[in-house]
Design a protein around this motif. Structure first.
Motif, PDB file in Angstrom:
ATOM      1  N   GLY A  39      25.283  -7.336   9.278  1.00  0.00           N
ATOM      2  CA  GLY A  39      24.609  -6.129   9.746  1.00  0.00           C
ATOM      3  C   GLY A  39      23.756  -6.329  10.986  1.00  0.00           C
ATOM      4  O   GLY A  39      23.105  -5.392  11.455  1.00  0.00           O
ATOM      5  N   THR A  43      29.763  -7.344  15.240  1.00  0.00           N
ATOM      6  CA  THR A  43      31.036  -6.627  15.408  1.00  0.00           C
ATOM      7  C   THR A  43      30.859  -5.431  16.328  1.00  0.00           C
ATOM      8  O   THR A  43      31.704  -5.159  17.196  1.00  0.00           O
ATOM      9  CB  THR A  43      31.561  -6.162  14.026  1.00  0.00           C
ATOM     10  OG1 THR A  43      31.818  -7.325  13.239  1.00  0.00           O
ATOM     11  CG2 THR A  43      32.834  -5.357  14.147  1.00  0.00           C
ATOM     12  N   THR A  44      29.747  -4.725  16.170  1.00  0.00           N
ATOM     13  CA  THR A  44      29.471  -3.560  17.016  1.00  0.00           C
ATOM     14  C   THR A  44      29.449  -3.978  18.489  1.00  0.00           C
ATOM     15  O   THR A  44      30.003  -3.279  19.348  1.00  0.00           O
ATOM     16  CB  THR A  44      28.121  -2.927  16.609  1.00  0.00           C
ATOM     17  OG1 THR A  44      28.158  -2.646  15.203  1.00  0.00           O
ATOM     18  CG2 THR A  44      27.843  -1.656  17.376  1.00  0.00           C
TER      19      THR A  44
HETATM   20  P1  ATP Z   1      28.967  -8.200   9.461  1.00  0.00           P
HETATM   21  O1  ATP Z   1      29.028  -9.673   9.524  1.00  0.00           O
HETATM   22  O2  ATP Z   1      28.511  -7.676   8.139  1.00  0.00           O
HETATM   23  O3  ATP Z   1      30.186  -7.497   9.996  1.00  0.00           O
HETATM   24  P2  ATP Z   1      27.700  -7.502  11.949  1.00  0.00           P
HETATM   25  O4  ATP Z   1      26.630  -8.316  12.571  1.00  0.00           O
HETATM   26  O5  ATP Z   1      29.043  -7.585  12.547  1.00  0.00           O
HETATM   27  O6  ATP Z   1      27.731  -7.816  10.418  1.00  0.00           O
HETATM   28  P3  ATP Z   1      27.921  -4.704  12.421  1.00  0.00           P
HETATM   29  O7  ATP Z   1      29.182  -4.550  11.631  1.00  0.00           O
HETATM   30  O8  ATP Z   1      27.998  -4.702  13.884  1.00  0.00           O
HETATM   31  O9  ATP Z   1      27.163  -6.018  11.954  1.00  0.00           O
HETATM   32  O10 ATP Z   1      26.899  -3.582  11.917  1.00  0.00           O
HETATM   33  C1  ATP Z   1      25.632  -3.387  12.530  1.00  0.00           C
HETATM   34  C2  ATP Z   1      24.981  -2.152  11.949  1.00  0.00           C
HETATM   35  O11 ATP Z   1      25.751  -1.003  12.278  1.00  0.00           O
HETATM   36  C3  ATP Z   1      24.849  -2.172  10.425  1.00  0.00           C
HETATM   37  O12 ATP Z   1      23.586  -1.674  10.090  1.00  0.00           O
HETATM   38  C4  ATP Z   1      25.929  -1.237   9.967  1.00  0.00           C
HETATM   39  O13 ATP Z   1      25.550  -0.586   8.776  1.00  0.00           O
HETATM   40  C5  ATP Z   1      26.030  -0.248  11.115  1.00  0.00           C
HETATM   41  N1  ATP Z   1      27.380   0.296  11.215  1.00  0.00           N
HETATM   42  C6  ATP Z   1      28.538  -0.414  11.225  1.00  0.00           C
HETATM   43  N2  ATP Z   1      29.604   0.421  11.337  1.00  0.00           N
HETATM   44  C7  ATP Z   1      29.114   1.680  11.396  1.00  0.00           C
HETATM   45  C8  ATP Z   1      29.700   2.983  11.524  1.00  0.00           C
HETATM   46  N3  ATP Z   1      31.019   3.143  11.611  1.00  0.00           N
HETATM   47  N4  ATP Z   1      28.870   4.042  11.532  1.00  0.00           N
HETATM   48  C9  ATP Z   1      27.523   3.896  11.463  1.00  0.00           C
HETATM   49  N5  ATP Z   1      26.903   2.704  11.354  1.00  0.00           N
HETATM   50  C10 ATP Z   1      27.680   1.600  11.310  1.00  0.00           C
END
Ligand code: ATP
Length: 246
Positions: A39, A43-44
Motif C-alpha cells: 500500500g 504499483t501506482t
Molecule cells: P502492494 O505491494 O500491496 O501492491 P503498493 O506499494 O504497490 O503495495 P499500491 O498498489 O500502489 O501499493 O497502492 C497504493 C494505495 O493506493 C493503497 O492505499 C491502495 O489502497 C490504493 N489503491 C490501489 N488501487 C486503487 C484503485 N484502483 N482505486 C483507489 N485506490 C487504490
C-alpha cells in the motif's frame, strides 16, 4: 542520459493522490529497486510512469522525451515495457506464440537471442502458457517484455509466490540483460535483500512518499531504516535524514 525521469510526480486514482512529489530516475544499464510496504504506492507509481494511470501532477520524461500526457502505447513506443503483477500472458497461447505476439516490431530482439537469456523456455516453446509453472510463467512474462527490445523495463513484483531459488535466477537474468544490453530496469521486489543484491540503487516509499534513497549497498547496510520504512513507523523520514539517505 536518464531513460526515466520523474519530477514532482503525483500519482493516484480519480482526484485522490496516493503518491506525492516523486522524483525518480533510471539510467541506461541501471537496475533500480522501488521498495516499501504493502500500500505504499509502488504499483501506482509504476502504472503511472507507464501511462496506464493519468498523472495528477508533475512530469515524466522517457528517453529524454516529455510523456506527461502521453498514452500507454505512445510510452511503449518510446521504449518502455512493463511486466504487470498478473504477468499479462495469453494463457491459451503457447510460449512461442506469446513471444511472437510481443515481438510486434521488426526491430524486436530475435527469439533465439531471447532464449539465450531464458534457456529454460526452449523445451517449452510449444506448451500453452497456462500449463507452465509459476516460475516458468514469470520467465515468459520477462522474455515477452524483453522481446520487444525496450530501452527500459518496469517489473512489478515478479517474484510473487515463487521459490527463493527461482527468484534469484530471475533477478540474475535481469541483471545480465541490464549489463549486456544497457537496459534500464525499475523493479518492485518484495524480497528486499534479493532485489538489492542485484540493484544499483533503490528508493523506499512509505505512505506515498520517498523516505529513503541511496545506493543498493547503503540501503542493504541500513536494515533498521528499511524495517522502519516497511512498518510505516513514524520517524522513518527523520531517521533517513539523519543518515543522509534522503
Ligand atoms: P502492494 O505491494 O500491496 O501492491 P503498493 O506499494 O504497490 O503495495 P499500491 O498498489 O500502489 O501499493 O497502492 C497504493 C494505495 O493506493 C493503497 O492505499 C491502495 O489502497 C490504493 N489503491 C490501489 N488501487 C486503487 C484503485 N484502483 N482505486 C483507489 N485506490 C487504490
Amino acid at each position: 542520459m536518464n531513460l526515466i525521469e520523474t519530477k514532482n510526480l503525483i500519482c493516484g486514482y480519480g482526484r485522490m493522490p496516493v503518491v506525492r512529489e516523486l522524483d525518480l530516475s533510471v539510467a541506461a544499464g541501471e537496475v533500480v529497486c522501488l521498495l516499501g510496504a504493502n500500500g505504499a504506492g509502488k504499483t501506482t507509481s509504476l502504472l503511472t510512469i507507464a501511462g496506464a494511470l493519468p498523472k495528477l501532477g508533475g512530469a515524466v520524461r522517457v528517453t529524454g522525451h516529455e510523456v506527461t500526457r502521453a498514452r500507454p502505447h505512445e510510452i511503449a513506443r518510446r521504449g518502455v515495457s512493463i511486466v504487470p503483477e498478473d504477468r499479462g500472458l495469453f494463457s491459451k497461447l503457447t510460449v512461442a506464440q506469446n513471444l511472437r505476439l510481443r515481438r510486434h516490431r521488426q526491430s524486436g530482439v530475435e527469439i533465439d537471442e531471447v532464449l539465450g537469456y531464458f534457456p529454460m523456455l526452449t523445451p517449452l516453446l510449444n506448451r500453452q502458457a497456462r500449463l507452465l509453472s509459476g516460475g516458468e510463467q514469470q520467465m515468459l512474462a520477462l522474455a515477452g517484455a524483453f522481446v520487444a527490445d525496450p530501452k527500459v523495463m518496469l517489473l512489478d513484483e515478479m517474484s510473487l509466490g515463487l521459490a527463493p531459488i527461482i527468484v534469484e535466477r530471475l533477478l540474475r537474468t535481469v541483471r545480465a540483460i541490464a549489463d549486456e544490453r544497457r537496459m534500464g530496469v525499475l523493479l518492485i521486489e518484495q524480497h528486499v535483500m534479493a532485489g538489492l543484491s542485484i540493484a544499483d540503487r533503490g528508493y523506499v516509499l512509505a505512505h506515498g512518499e520517498v523516505v529513503a534513497q541511496g545506493s543498493a549497498a547503503q540501503l542493504r547496510d541500513d536494515a533498521e531504516l528499511l524495517e522502519a520504512s516497511y512498518l510505516g513507523e513514524h520517524g522513518a523520514i527523520e531517521e533517513a535524514e539523519a543518515r543522509g539517505l534522503v
